[in-house]
Design a protein around this motif. Sequence first.
Motif, PDB file in Angstrom:
ATOM      1  N   ALA A   1     -50.544 -64.526  42.677  1.00 44.32           N
ATOM      2  CA  ALA A   1     -49.912 -65.471  43.606  1.00 44.32           C
ATOM      3  C   ALA A   1     -50.494 -65.401  45.014  1.00 44.32           C
ATOM      4  CB  ALA A   1     -48.405 -65.211  43.648  1.00 44.32           C
ATOM      5  N   ILE A   2     -51.328 -64.403  45.286  1.00 45.22           N
ATOM      6  CA  ILE A   2     -51.978 -64.341  46.596  1.00 45.22           C
ATOM      7  C   ILE A   2     -52.912 -65.539  46.757  1.00 45.22           C
ATOM      8  CG2 ILE A   2     -53.576 -63.025  48.047  1.00 45.22           C
ATOM      9  CD1 ILE A   2     -52.450 -60.472  46.680  1.00 45.22           C
ATOM     10  N   ARG A   3     -53.568 -65.930  45.673  1.00 40.35           N
ATOM     11  CA  ARG A   3     -54.512 -67.051  45.730  1.00 40.35           C
ATOM     12  C   ARG A   3     -53.964 -68.343  45.138  1.00 40.35           C
ATOM     13  NH1 ARG A   3     -59.684 -65.916  47.073  1.00 40.35           N
ATOM     14  NH2 ARG A   3     -60.264 -63.736  47.256  1.00 40.35           N
ATOM     15  N   LYS A   4     -53.117 -68.207  44.102  1.00 38.05           N
ATOM     16  CA  LYS A   4     -52.609 -69.401  43.418  1.00 38.05           C
ATOM     17  C   LYS A   4     -51.099 -69.318  43.307  1.00 38.05           C
ATOM     18  CE  LYS A   4     -56.276 -70.888  40.302  1.00 38.05           C
ATOM     19  NZ  LYS A   4     -56.608 -71.063  38.872  1.00 38.05           N
ATOM     20  N   ALA A   5     -50.419 -70.420  43.571  1.00 33.01           N
ATOM     21  CA  ALA A   5     -48.960 -70.437  43.447  1.00 33.01           C
ATOM     22  C   ALA A   5     -48.560 -70.164  41.999  1.00 33.01           C
ATOM     23  CB  ALA A   5     -48.422 -71.793  43.890  1.00 33.01           C
ATOM     24  N   VAL A   6     -47.564 -69.297  41.839  1.00 31.70           N
ATOM     25  CA  VAL A   6     -47.016 -69.004  40.513  1.00 31.70           C
ATOM     26  C   VAL A   6     -45.662 -69.702  40.429  1.00 31.70           C
ATOM     27  CG1 VAL A   6     -46.217 -67.216  38.929  1.00 31.70           C
ATOM     28  CG2 VAL A   6     -48.243 -66.813  40.356  1.00 31.70           C
ATOM     29  N   GLU A   7     -45.567 -70.699  39.589  1.00 32.38           N
ATOM     30  CA  GLU A   7     -44.375 -71.549  39.538  1.00 32.38           C
ATOM     31  C   GLU A   7     -43.107 -70.749  39.242  1.00 32.38           C
ATOM     32  OE1 GLU A   7     -44.311 -74.671  40.350  1.00 32.38           O
ATOM     33  OE2 GLU A   7     -46.466 -74.757  40.633  1.00 32.38           O
ATOM     34  N   ASN A   8     -42.070 -71.013  40.016  1.00 36.11           N
ATOM     35  CA  ASN A   8     -40.717 -70.462  39.828  1.00 36.11           C
ATOM     36  C   ASN A   8     -40.593 -68.952  40.060  1.00 36.11           C
ATOM     37  OD1 ASN A   8     -39.833 -73.058  39.023  1.00 36.11           O
ATOM     38  ND2 ASN A   8     -40.545 -72.672  36.939  1.00 36.11           N
ATOM     39  N   ALA A   9     -41.682 -68.285  40.438  1.00 34.13           N
ATOM     40  CA  ALA A   9     -41.606 -66.826  40.625  1.00 34.13           C
ATOM     41  C   ALA A   9     -40.581 -66.456  41.695  1.00 34.13           C
ATOM     42  CB  ALA A   9     -42.981 -66.277  41.000  1.00 34.13           C
ATOM     43  N   GLU A  10     -40.454 -67.293  42.714  1.00 32.88           N
ATOM     44  CA  GLU A  10     -39.551 -66.947  43.808  1.00 32.88           C
ATOM     45  C   GLU A  10     -38.080 -67.149  43.448  1.00 32.88           C
ATOM     46  OE1 GLU A  10     -38.881 -70.407  46.909  1.00 32.88           O
ATOM     47  OE2 GLU A  10     -41.036 -69.981  46.731  1.00 32.88           O
ATOM     48  N   ASP A  11     -37.807 -67.781  42.313  1.00 35.13           N
ATOM     49  CA  ASP A  11     -36.419 -68.059  41.933  1.00 35.13           C
ATOM     50  C   ASP A  11     -35.783 -66.948  41.092  1.00 35.13           C
ATOM     51  OD1 ASP A  11     -36.509 -70.519  43.230  1.00 35.13           O
ATOM     52  OD2 ASP A  11     -37.301 -71.538  41.464  1.00 35.13           O
ATOM     53  N   ASP A  12     -36.556 -65.915  40.758  1.00 33.17           N
ATOM     54  CA  ASP A  12     -36.065 -64.822  39.924  1.00 33.17           C
ATOM     55  C   ASP A  12     -35.385 -63.770  40.801  1.00 33.17           C
ATOM     56  OD1 ASP A  12     -35.750 -62.567  38.266  1.00 33.17           O
ATOM     57  OD2 ASP A  12     -37.514 -63.095  37.077  1.00 33.17           O
ATOM     58  N   THR A  13     -34.084 -63.603  40.638  1.00 30.19           N
ATOM     59  CA  THR A  13     -33.322 -62.670  41.488  1.00 30.19           C
ATOM     60  C   THR A  13     -33.492 -61.215  41.081  1.00 30.19           C
ATOM     61  OG1 THR A  13     -31.358 -62.908  40.096  1.00 30.19           O
ATOM     62  CG2 THR A  13     -31.556 -64.404  41.980  1.00 30.19           C
ATOM     63  N   GLN A  14     -34.013 -60.962  39.886  1.00 26.08           N
ATOM     64  CA  GLN A  14     -34.128 -59.592  39.372  1.00 26.08           C
ATOM     65  C   GLN A  14     -35.523 -58.990  39.539  1.00 26.08           C
ATOM     66  OE1 GLN A  14     -31.235 -58.190  38.164  1.00 26.08           O
ATOM     67  NE2 GLN A  14     -30.352 -60.162  38.765  1.00 26.08           N
ATOM     68  N   GLN A  15     -36.544 -59.841  39.604  1.00 28.00           N
ATOM     69  CA  GLN A  15     -37.914 -59.344  39.495  1.00 28.00           C
ATOM     70  C   GLN A  15     -38.343 -58.457  40.666  1.00 28.00           C
ATOM     71  OE1 GLN A  15     -39.892 -59.708  36.737  1.00 28.00           O
ATOM     72  NE2 GLN A  15     -41.162 -58.193  37.788  1.00 28.00           N
ATOM     73  N   ALA A  16     -37.889 -58.749  41.870  1.00 26.61           N
ATOM     74  CA  ALA A  16     -38.307 -57.949  43.028  1.00 26.61           C
ATOM     75  C   ALA A  16     -37.912 -56.487  42.846  1.00 26.61           C
ATOM     76  CB  ALA A  16     -37.705 -58.507  44.317  1.00 26.61           C
ATOM     77  N   TRP A  17     -36.704 -56.264  42.345  1.00 27.57           N
ATOM     78  CA  TRP A  17     -36.257 -54.880  42.155  1.00 27.57           C
ATOM     79  C   TRP A  17     -37.089 -54.193  41.067  1.00 27.57           C
ATOM     80  CZ3 TRP A  17     -34.512 -51.230  44.785  1.00 27.57           C
ATOM     81  CH2 TRP A  17     -33.952 -50.092  44.221  1.00 27.57           C
ATOM     82  N   LEU A  18     -37.451 -54.921  40.026  1.00 27.28           N
ATOM     83  CA  LEU A  18     -38.327 -54.353  38.996  1.00 27.28           C
ATOM     84  C   LEU A  18     -39.692 -54.003  39.587  1.00 27.28           C
ATOM     85  CD1 LEU A  18     -37.538 -56.754  35.998  1.00 27.28           C
ATOM     86  CD2 LEU A  18     -36.650 -54.438  36.382  1.00 27.28           C
ATOM     87  N   ASP A  19     -40.204 -54.891  40.453  1.00 22.87           N
ATOM     88  CA  ASP A  19     -41.491 -54.632  41.112  1.00 22.87           C
ATOM     89  C   ASP A  19     -41.413 -53.401  42.007  1.00 22.87           C
ATOM     90  OD1 ASP A  19     -42.464 -56.898  39.862  1.00 22.87           O
ATOM     91  OD2 ASP A  19     -42.206 -58.193  41.628  1.00 22.87           O
ATOM     92  N   LEU A  20     -40.306 -53.252  42.703  1.00 22.85           N
ATOM     93  CA  LEU A  20     -40.127 -52.109  43.601  1.00 22.85           C
ATOM     94  C   LEU A  20     -39.939 -50.809  42.824  1.00 22.85           C
ATOM     95  CD1 LEU A  20     -37.784 -53.924  46.109  1.00 22.85           C
ATOM     96  CD2 LEU A  20     -40.013 -52.960  46.700  1.00 22.85           C
ATOM     97  N   LYS A  21     -39.212 -50.887  41.737  1.00 17.80           N
ATOM     98  CA  LYS A  21     -38.985 -49.685  40.923  1.00 17.80           C
ATOM     99  C   LYS A  21     -40.295 -49.161  40.329  1.00 17.80           C
ATOM    100  CE  LYS A  21     -35.624 -50.592  38.025  1.00 17.80           C
ATOM    101  NZ  LYS A  21     -34.623 -50.257  36.974  1.00 17.80           N
ATOM    102  N   ALA A  22     -41.244 -50.050  40.107  1.00 18.32           N
ATOM    103  CA  ALA A  22     -42.555 -49.621  39.598  1.00 18.32           C
ATOM    104  C   ALA A  22     -43.262 -48.701  40.594  1.00 18.32           C
ATOM    105  CB  ALA A  22     -43.424 -50.841  39.300  1.00 18.32           C
ATOM    106  N   HIS A  23     -42.850 -48.783  41.864  1.00 23.96           N
ATOM    107  CA  HIS A  23     -43.399 -47.913  42.907  1.00 23.96           C
ATOM    108  C   HIS A  23     -42.458 -46.742  43.217  1.00 23.96           C
ATOM    109  CE1 HIS A  23     -46.756 -50.577  44.129  1.00 23.96           C
ATOM    110  NE2 HIS A  23     -45.946 -51.544  43.760  1.00 23.96           N
ATOM    111  N   ASN A  24     -41.420 -46.593  42.414  1.00 21.47           N
ATOM    112  CA  ASN A  24     -40.444 -45.501  42.626  1.00 21.47           C
ATOM    113  C   ASN A  24     -39.849 -45.511  44.036  1.00 21.47           C
ATOM    114  OD1 ASN A  24     -40.789 -44.313  39.969  1.00 21.47           O
ATOM    115  ND2 ASN A  24     -42.781 -43.580  40.698  1.00 21.47           N
ATOM    116  N   ILE A  25     -39.461 -46.690  44.496  1.00 23.82           N
ATOM    117  CA  ILE A  25     -38.829 -46.804  45.809  1.00 23.82           C
ATOM    118  C   ILE A  25     -37.575 -45.935  45.848  1.00 23.82           C
ATOM    119  CG2 ILE A  25     -37.475 -48.871  45.197  1.00 23.82           C
ATOM    120  CD1 ILE A  25     -38.020 -49.854  48.100  1.00 23.82           C
ATOM    121  N   ASN A  26     -37.347 -45.295  47.010  1.00 22.01           N
ATOM    122  CA  ASN A  26     -36.207 -44.378  47.127  1.00 22.01           C
ATOM    123  C   ASN A  26     -35.642 -44.390  48.542  1.00 22.01           C
ATOM    124  OD1 ASN A  26     -37.529 -42.111  48.747  1.00 22.01           O
ATOM    125  ND2 ASN A  26     -38.927 -42.284  47.007  1.00 22.01           N
TER     126      ASN A  26
END
Length: 270
Positions: A103-128
């Motif tokens: 998505a840095i170069r190309k828009a990814v349709e509907n990605a911004e409408d997902d309320t759960q995905q950001a937390w999954l992305d953050l958990k992949a980095h072991n945010i604490n």
Amino acid sequence: MKYTKITETPSHYNDLDQMDTKTILQSMNDEDKKIAFAVEKVIPQVSKLVDALSERFEKGGRLFYIGAGTSGRLGVLDASEIPPTFGLPHERVVGIIAGGDTAIRKAVENAEDDTQQAWLDLKAHNINTNDVLVGIAASGTTPYVIGGLKMARAENILTACITNNPGSPVTEAVDIAIAVNVGPEFLTGSTRMKSGTSQKLVLNMISTALMIKIGKVKGNKMVNMQLTNDKLVDRGTRYIVEGLGVDYEEAEKLLKTHGSVKNALEAGPK
């Protein structure tokens, strides 16, 4: 709660398609002149965030940015410039964009409408709880950003936002709200313009002030920059010439021996 979405209000300029080129550009520039004054008004909130960040960074904490579209790209940009400019590992400041790196170069349709995905992305980095999460959303309504912030806050992680709509939902989801009111866009609703510029200014302030606070700057110099090309080696050499009063050749040897401007300045001439 009702609020006015300033970023969607009509432009102060009509009939853009009838303007000559110089009028278009002059009008855009007139609008851009308002941005720094709008950013000035949020310095107290930015200051609060930087102080909280530096406290956590000293204990090994990290800074995460999340966003979608232009806002996400700006967060990724700021994060990506920290290692070469200040010599920190890539994992200390992390930019995450809805839809992933594609998505840095190309828009990814509907990605911004997902309320759960950001937390999954953050958990992949072991945010604490040592870390800080900053959500960037011009509209203040981006579900991806708000969802991630709410989950992080529920886990006692310090949260902040950068938005261009005071009173928007994202401001209610964070501990520190940075709401820069730049007014309507020249091109109605085009938040890549004034809103995006204001976000870039605030991100510059956050990361640069943080790096100064944690000792990555000496005087007014980038003494921890990575020496990845001839231009940066020359810059570092000149910093050492100025700092130690040695000639250019000796300064270059010191830089190459010690690996950074900071180490060379601390070691001094032989």
